[in-house]
Enzyme design. Structure first.
Site, PDB file in Angstrom:
ATOM      1  N   LYS A 419      -1.413   9.795  -0.040  1.00  9.14           N
ATOM      2  CA  LYS A 419       0.043   9.677   0.048  1.00  9.14           C
ATOM      3  C   LYS A 419       0.627  10.760   0.957  1.00  9.14           C
ATOM      4  CE  LYS A 419       0.835   6.108  -2.653  1.00  9.14           C
ATOM      5  NZ  LYS A 419       1.129   6.138  -4.073  1.00  9.14           N
ATOM      6  N   ARG A 454      -6.305   5.103  -8.599  1.00  9.87           N
ATOM      7  CA  ARG A 454      -6.357   4.176  -7.461  1.00  9.87           C
ATOM      8  C   ARG A 454      -6.639   5.005  -6.209  1.00  9.87           C
ATOM      9  NH1 ARG A 454      -3.291   1.539  -3.472  1.00  9.87           N
ATOM     10  NH2 ARG A 454      -3.527  -0.733  -3.451  1.00  9.87           N
TER      11      ARG A 454
END
Length: 479
Positions: A419, A454
């Protein structure tokens, strides 16, 4: 004959209990089975326990819940799902157990009659007491009433000695007493500290995970004891999506998403190596979720938790698959707007907003035992918010527990992989250079209680997960 008495509550040690107990009373009803004394006041809140150990146990639960809804029993909350060893008569199959909280206009004996009719219609006959049965439905609590008659005793007379009843009952409560009815249920327990004190004396959470009682999530064709090891999305679960949810991504239609998704989904499911793996479909469209599950997907992963399609929650309820509900404000085009990034306490507010989505899901027919929660790292969050969440997962659970212990026990999924906030911290503008930072984030999350991670770089993160799990296992042995 009716006899109503005020029960003065002296319970302590429960958040908010004194406030509510001072304001309420519980009533005692002793009568023969005489419908002239039925309680027909407006809606009564009830707790009903479910058990099954014959046939397709989960299907028996689903069928019983459907019949209850059709019979004037409006289910509002579900406990977790437990697989338990048989009690009293031990030479029989293992049980599934849970409980629901509901509202009904039925009087207590009318309610009993409805539940007995459901049991009979589902194939339950006399048989051995405490023996095998396709479905068992017991009234644990009925409003504020303590009831004693020839055919009905409320609270159920053997609640207090049965962990397989107490565990799902506790799931239906929050640490904060949410009504005077719940305060009354605490006062009717046999412990001076209410139901929480009683549960602790039975063993409480220390009982869960042992051979006699496992908290499970039904998926595919088995019961998943998800707390035993951390699952990796990419190794254990393959998440397939055909719509970008990155910040400012434009939305495509459900039809276009299906055109992209289905050929890939079908090809993946045909791979021999997928035999033992799970497949989730990443979508916020109900039609896409429905078609994907028909084609073989095992979970629905919804970044909006039902907020971007008004039909999603009802659809998921009908599909009978696990549902990943993620926290996000707005949609991908607005989630990073100034308004959606305003938090005074990000963990507390994420917990509160996630609980609201769980509540809506349950009211739509999605049981708590099918829900997985995702705090939405990177979605309507600044860098500092993402860090607070990664280190504050226990806070999120504890905040949810104030409203619902069942929801607080749900599997937690986190997705920090590659991210942007990791790039900002480490000065790594290219997403592919953020794998070491991802491993650090995943490690922090697992130690904070994450059950599913994830990731993109599967190999390295699988190794990190194995080391984290080994350390957690070693720590639990020492404790």
């Amino acid at each position: 004959m009716n006899l109503f008495k005020k029960l003065l509550s002296t319970k302590h040690g429960i958040i908010g209990a004194q406030k509510y107990c001072r304001a309420t009373f519980c009533s005692i009803l002793h009568s023969a089975v005489d419908h002239s004394v039925e309680v027909h006041s407006p809606d009564q809140e009830v707790v009903i326990a479910l058990g099954s150990n014959v046939g397709d146990r989960l299907n028996n639960f689903n069928q019983a819940l459907q019949l209850m809804r059709k019979s004037g029993i409006h289910i509002t909350k579900h406990g977790c799902l437990y697989e338990t060893a048989p009690a009293y008569v031990t030479d029989q199959p293992r049980f599934l157990n849970s409980a629901v909280r509901a509202v009904t206009k039925l009087g207590p004996h009318e309610l009993l009659g409805v539940l007995k009719t459901i049991e009979r219609n589902m194939g339950r006959s006399g048989g051995i007491r405490y023996g095998p049965r396709p479905i068992d439905l017991d009234i644990l609590f009925y409003g504020k009433y303590q009831i004693g008659s020839d055919k009905l005793t409320v609270p159920h007379e053997r609640i207090w000695e049965r962990p397989f009843v107490m565990a799902p009952l506790m799931d239906l409560l929050g640490l904060v007493i949410d009504s005077d009815t719940v305060a009354c249920w605490h006062s009717l327990s046999t412990d001076s500290d209410g139901l929480f004190g009683l549960w602790d004396k039975l063993g409480g959470e220390s009982l869960i995970g042992k051979e006699g009682m496992k908290r499970v999530l039904p998926i595919r064709n088995h019961l998943w004891e998800w707390s035993k090891k951390t699952s990796v999305m990419g190794a254990d679960i393959i998440d397939i999506g055909a719509q970008s949810t990155r910040p400012m991504a434009s939305r495509i239609s459900a039809e276009e998403e299906l055109d992209r998704l289905i050929p890939v989904l079908e090809a993946v499911l045909e791979m021999p190596e997928m035999e033992e793996k799970l497949v989730s479909v990443d979508t916020f469209y109900s039609d896409v979720a429905s078609e994907a599950v028909k084609k073989g997907a095992h979970l629905v992963n919804d970044v909006s938790a039902g907020q971007l399609d008004p039909n999603m929650l009802k659809m998921v309820a009908s599909l009978d698959v696990p549902y990943i509900a993620m926290h996000m404000r707005g949609d991908p085009t607005t989630m990073q707007s100034r308004d959606n990034l305003q938090y005074s306490d990000v963990c507390s507010q994420v917990a509160s907003e996630l609980f609201s989505r769980v509540k809506d899901a349950e009211l739509s027919g999605v049981p708590a035992w099918r829900i997985i929660l995702d705090p939405g790292i990177g979605f309507s969050k600044k860098t500092e918010h993402n860090l607070d969440i990664l280190t504050g997962l226990p806070v999120i659970r504890s905040e949810i527990a104030k409203r619902s212990l069942a929801a607080s026990h749900a599997p937690l999924l986190i997705g920090p992989s590659r991210k942007r906030f990791l790039g900002e911290i480490c000065n790594r503008p290219a997403a592919g250079e953020r794998d070491p930072a991802t491993i650090a984030s995943v490690t922090a999350g697992i130690f904070g209680g994450a059950n599913i991670v994830r990731v993109h770089n599967v190999r390295d993160n699988v190794d990190a997960v194995k080391v984290c799990d080994a350390m957690l296992k070693e720590r639990s042995i020492q404790l």
